[in-house]
Design an enzyme around this catalytic site. Structure first.
Site, PDB file in Angstrom:
ATOM      1  N   ASP A 134      -1.741  44.258 -29.388  1.00 28.68           N
ATOM      2  CA  ASP A 134      -2.779  44.727 -28.475  1.00 28.68           C
ATOM      3  C   ASP A 134      -3.794  45.528 -29.291  1.00 28.68           C
ATOM      4  O   ASP A 134      -3.677  45.629 -30.511  1.00 28.68           O
ATOM      5  CB  ASP A 134      -2.181  45.561 -27.326  1.00 28.68           C
ATOM      6  CG  ASP A 134      -2.976  45.343 -26.041  1.00 28.68           C
ATOM      7  OD1 ASP A 134      -4.184  45.642 -26.048  1.00 28.68           O
ATOM      8  OD2 ASP A 134      -2.411  44.857 -25.049  1.00 28.68           O
ATOM      9  N   HIS A 167      -8.192  42.052 -26.468  1.00 27.99           N
ATOM     10  CA  HIS A 167      -7.089  42.975 -26.816  1.00 27.99           C
ATOM     11  C   HIS A 167      -6.634  42.756 -28.256  1.00 27.99           C
ATOM     12  O   HIS A 167      -5.433  42.703 -28.533  1.00 27.99           O
ATOM     13  CB  HIS A 167      -5.922  42.806 -25.838  1.00 27.99           C
ATOM     14  CG  HIS A 167      -6.189  43.404 -24.485  1.00 27.99           C
ATOM     15  ND1 HIS A 167      -6.292  44.767 -24.284  1.00 27.99           N
ATOM     16  CD2 HIS A 167      -6.390  42.833 -23.267  1.00 27.99           C
ATOM     17  CE1 HIS A 167      -6.529  45.010 -22.988  1.00 27.99           C
ATOM     18  NE2 HIS A 167      -6.616  43.858 -22.357  1.00 27.99           N
ATOM     19  N   GLU A 225      -8.659  39.883 -19.818  1.00 25.69           N
ATOM     20  CA  GLU A 225      -9.583  40.989 -20.054  1.00 25.69           C
ATOM     21  C   GLU A 225     -10.344  40.860 -21.389  1.00 25.69           C
ATOM     22  O   GLU A 225     -10.312  41.758 -22.212  1.00 25.69           O
ATOM     23  CB  GLU A 225      -8.817  42.327 -20.024  1.00 25.69           C
ATOM     24  CG  GLU A 225      -8.140  42.587 -18.690  1.00 25.69           C
ATOM     25  CD  GLU A 225      -7.369  43.899 -18.657  1.00 25.69           C
ATOM     26  OE1 GLU A 225      -7.462  44.585 -17.627  1.00 25.69           O
ATOM     27  OE2 GLU A 225      -6.686  44.234 -19.638  1.00 25.69           O
ATOM     28  N   ARG A 284       1.074  49.250 -26.999  1.00 25.25           N
ATOM     29  CA  ARG A 284       0.534  50.585 -26.691  1.00 25.25           C
ATOM     30  C   ARG A 284       1.458  51.648 -27.249  1.00 25.25           C
ATOM     31  O   ARG A 284       1.035  52.630 -27.829  1.00 25.25           O
ATOM     32  CB  ARG A 284       0.356  50.745 -25.184  1.00 25.25           C
ATOM     33  CG  ARG A 284      -0.972  50.259 -24.650  1.00 25.25           C
ATOM     34  CD  ARG A 284      -1.322  48.857 -25.095  1.00 25.25           C
ATOM     35  NE  ARG A 284      -2.564  48.366 -24.548  1.00 25.25           N
ATOM     36  CZ  ARG A 284      -2.662  47.676 -23.412  1.00 25.25           C
ATOM     37  NH1 ARG A 284      -1.578  47.360 -22.707  1.00 25.25           N
ATOM     38  NH2 ARG A 284      -3.841  47.275 -22.996  1.00 25.25           N
ATOM     39  N   PHE A 307       5.499  47.436 -13.119  1.00 23.87           N
ATOM     40  CA  PHE A 307       6.460  48.528 -13.092  1.00 23.87           C
ATOM     41  C   PHE A 307       5.959  49.742 -13.885  1.00 23.87           C
ATOM     42  O   PHE A 307       6.700  50.695 -14.102  1.00 23.87           O
ATOM     43  CB  PHE A 307       7.818  48.058 -13.615  1.00 23.87           C
ATOM     44  CG  PHE A 307       8.470  46.989 -12.764  1.00 23.87           C
ATOM     45  CD1 PHE A 307       7.915  46.599 -11.552  1.00 23.87           C
ATOM     46  CD2 PHE A 307       9.646  46.378 -13.168  1.00 23.87           C
ATOM     47  CE1 PHE A 307       8.504  45.611 -10.764  1.00 23.87           C
ATOM     48  CE2 PHE A 307      10.252  45.398 -12.395  1.00 23.87           C
ATOM     49  CZ  PHE A 307       9.678  45.010 -11.196  1.00 23.87           C
TER      50      PHE A 307
HETATM   51  C1  ACM Z   1      -2.892  42.517 -17.700  1.00 19.76           C
HETATM   52  O1  ACM Z   1      -2.302  43.354 -16.994  1.00 19.76           O
HETATM   53  N1  ACM Z   1      -4.019  42.854 -18.321  1.00 19.76           N
HETATM   54  C2  ACM Z   1      -2.401  41.182 -17.866  1.00 19.76           C
END
Ligand code: ACM
Ligand code: ZN
Length: 755
Positions: free
Chosen positions: A209, A272, A336, A180, A428
């Site tokens: 990602d 992702h 996801e 990110r 975190f």
């Molecule tokens: C995750 O937080 N998508 C593993």
């Protein structure tokens, strides 16, 4: 998001807060993570110009640790402290001995450390234990040991002590998302230093990602020439990107290895993966074209498992990534992954038919199993997020349980190893406090919650519990644009987690931990680590008061000072110093800040005290349940609940977490004629109506956005209505007013009434 309201019905309610942590004597020794056993002795060992670091045995690792320790002691003290083999130091006094011993019951990572006035001795059966013994020794030295330059005037004494220590878990992990936001090699090394100081031993490097592919793959150059760069983010409108060359990766891996940290690379699949698809759209179901992701969330376009080329590509990538990372585990993500493209893809459907796969979950399972066998050829073990359980887990896979602990339990019960990393205790990127924090992704994970984590679920048998390798903290960086902010989010929570995964369960004690943290702040400061300074306890949010009251603040750091203002300005270190409860006799904005002995300051935390007369004041609310992307017509709907509160805020109203709407209705008393500015900030959408006409439109599904408008108003009552809806994720609503004699503040509750 997070606004706290306290209903102070009586004065004693405020006085409950106890103060166990101030005014106590500073403990002599403050080691984090807490060792297995520790006995303090009398006196101390003095580092001097005759001190030598001696090492036994032929282990190159131990020789390096000895040299590094000698160099560190020398540079901090300004003394010339050499390292030498033990056969050359026989008969010498004032030794710091690193002694390799067989057995000793420490395991590979344990050590024994004894300090007497005559010598310091660390015994371990290998490099890792010796390294951890040295980390403990460093924490026994004066904090100035952390400075990169020599400090004069310090008494370089080390208290006499005997410590026996070994870790509870073998996986003591921290993750960092560089997809990110990209963090360059030197920042990653700083992260590794931080982990090593607190005896963490796994660094999970989330390398790819939707928003960026960060590792050079020679066979597929577009992964980094295209996939490492995005045009903008949701946070700003600037291009962003970067990647590590394979040489840089090797350098970081070698660096981590010297600190006994294994790096687990993560290459995300099948979801992702938009950055990879932007570079090679033929690996998707639709064929693209795609842009590297610019929004946070989950993308529907993912690798196509109907296409053999996808597996060839991933095998080629694995072939290049595996040799860079000597560790056993290879993380394949797996979380996801929407299945909508697969459902509509001819090749995916053919793959399912040919392999007797009943649904798309089984297709994902097929995908992961194929990757597992590719990794197995390299002697690597596959690990993935808990979604890899869906549709059938690959035979030897290890599960990282993040959506709670159920995935971990299921995996352990079926004989698979697991790493626990539930959002509830290990994310975190979540907020660290309820007020005064910089923008974060959402959630709420204060340090005491991290500290309270128990990685072994209570419903596992002793045999099943052996599959729990340990726990891991995750730092997702959607809202963390630079490495200073990574340090802010992670540092003190890593320290709490280190004790969860290293120290015996029975020895955990949060108050004792926070006492020990106090000495660590100075060390972190000397290292220029941007840790979160604790804020005064008892501050933050809104306090609705029916009577005069007092504000009671608690200082979380012995030796720290609480500074405050009551005039709406931000406090500085020269503001009033809090020494006793502050009388609050009416509406008041209290801004507080903690100043550490070294001058570092915490965030400023604002508390809005709002006086109300319960016989006169109030706001009517209607609460609705439903899923909307725009405000619905609330007047035409039946509320699930209605009632009366005293201000316009989310925290005063009982509600569920997602998919709801709120309507607040009241009269606003304008005290004097004049120009008034209304501010409406919300996540998601909201509108404000004044005297039955729309004044502010902040509608739509969005993050925190503030709008404002000015109106000339006559004194007296005006009808006020605020509508709000929450779709999912973060949530917040704030309605503020500014006018004659009224600095910008949440609309005072004393100005609100039902009639
Ligand atoms: C995750 O937080 N998508 C593993
Ligand atoms: Zn497909």
């Amino acid at each position: 998001m997070l606004v706290r309201i306290l209903f102070l019905l009586s004065l004693p309610a405020l006085l409950i807060a106890s103060n166990t942590m101030t005014n106590e004597k500073k403990p002599a020794v403050s080691i984090i993570p807490k060792p297995l056993s520790m006995k303090m002795g009398e006196g101390s060992f003095q580092l001097s110009k005759s001190t030598v670091v001696s090492y036994s045995g032929t282990s190159l690792e131990v020789q390096r640790i000895a040299r590094d320790l000698a160099a560190r002691l020398s540079s901090a003290t300004g003394l010339q402290i050499p390292a030498a083999p033990s056969n050359e130091t026989k008969g010498s006094k004032n030794l710091v001995q690193l002694k390799l011993v067989d057995g000793g019951g420490f395991g590979l990572e344990g050590y024994r450390l004894s300090v007497t006035p005559d010598e310091v001795k660390i015994e371990a059966s290998g490099g890792a234990g010796m390294f951890y013994g040295v980390q403990t020794l460093v924490q026994l030295c004066p904090p100035e040991i952390e400075k990169s330059r020599a400090t004069s005037g310090v008494s370089w004494s080390i208290p006499c002590v005997r410590i026996e220590d070994k870790p509870r878990f073998s996986w003591r992990g921290m993750h960092l998302d560089v997809g990110r936001h990209f963090f360059a090699k030197d920042s990653v090394k700083r992260y590794i230093d931080l982990l090593a100081s607190y005896k963490m031993n796994v660094f999970h490097w989330h390398l790819t990602d939707d928003q960026g592919w960060r590792v050079e793959i020679k066979k597929y150059p577009r992964l980094t020439s295209v996939g490492a760069w995005r045009r903008e983010t949701m946070m700003d409108c600037t291009p962003h990107g970067g990647f590590y060359t394979q040489d840089e990766i090797r350098e970081v891996v070698a660096y981590a290895r010297e600190k006994f940290i294994t790096i687990v690379p993560e290459i995300e699949m099948p979801g992702h993966s938009l950055a990879a698809l932007a570079a090679y759209p033929e690996l998707s179901c639709s064929g693209g074209p795609f842009k590297v992701g610019t929004e946070w969330g989950v993308e529907n376009d993912v690798f196509c498992p109907g296409n053999e080329k996808t597996f060839q590509f991933l095998e080629d990538v694995i072939d290049e990534v595996v040799p860079l990372f000597p560790g056993t585990f290879f993380h394949v993500g797996g979380d996801e992954c929407p299945k909508v493209r697969w459902s509509n893809c001819k090749r995916c459907q053919e793959r399912m038919a040919a392999n007797g796969l009943k649904n798309e979950q089984e297709l994902q399972s097929y995908f992961v199993k194929r990757i597992e066998s590719i990794l197995a050829k390299h002697g690597k073990r596959l690990i993935g997020w808990d979604e890899i359980l869906e549709g059938g887990i690959a035979p030897r896979a290890t599960v990282m349980s993040w959506r709670g602990i159920d995935g971990g339990i299921e995996a352990a019960k079926s004989g698979h190893d697991v790493v626990m990393s539930p959002t509830s205790h290990c994310y975190f990127d979540y907020y660290q406090a309820a007020a005064g924090e910089p923008k974060a992704i959402g959630g709420f994970l204060p340090i005491d919650t991290v500290y309270s984590y128990e990685p072994v679920p209570s419903n596992l048998t002793a045999e099943e519990a052996k599959h729990v390798l340990g726990a891991q903290g995750n730092v997702w960086t959607e809202w963390i644009p630079n490495f200073r902010q990574v340090e802010y989010m992670a540092t003190t929570r890593i320290m709490a987690l280190s004790e969860v995964v290293w120290s015996p369960k029975a020895s955990r004690d949060f108050n004792d931990f926070m006492q020990r943290m106090t000495s660590q702040y100075k060390r972190l400061g000397y290292r220029d680590i941007n840790f979160r300074v604790p804020t005064p306890q008892g501050a933050g949010g809104r306090v609705i008061m029916f009577h005069d009251t007092v504000a009671v603040l608690t200082n979380p750091v012995p030796g720290g000072t609480i500074c405050y203002t009551t005039n709406g300005t931000d406090p500085t270190a020269s503001a009033s110093v809090y020494s006793k409860p502050l009388p609050i006799n009416g509406d008041l904005t209290l801004k507080t800040m903690l100043v550490l002995p070294d001058g570092r300051t915490s965030n400023i935390v604002t508390t809005n005290f709002m006086r109300v007369d319960p016989t006169r004041n109030g706001v009517k609310f209607n609460y609705f349940e439903g899923e909307w992307a725009m405000l619905p017509d609330m007047n035409a709907m039946k509320p699930a609940k209605s009632g009366t509160v005293f201000d316009i805020s989310l925290s005063s109203v009982p509600k569920r977490w997602d998919n709801y709407g709120l309507q607040f209705l009241c009269m606003l008393t304008i005290p004097v004629d004049g120009d008034y500015t209304f501010f409406l900030a919300s996540d998601d959408g909201s509108k404000l109506y004044l005297d039955r006409s729309e004044l502010l439109n902040n509608d739509g599904a969005h993050g925190m956005v503030e709008v404002s408008a000015k109106r000339s108003l006559t004194s007296g009552k005006h009808k006020l209505e605020v509508r709000y809806f929450q779709l999912s994720g973060a949530q917040d609503l704030s309605v503020s007013l500014e006018g004659p004699g009224l600095p910008k503040q949440p609309i005072p509750a004393r100005l609100l009434s039902i009639n």
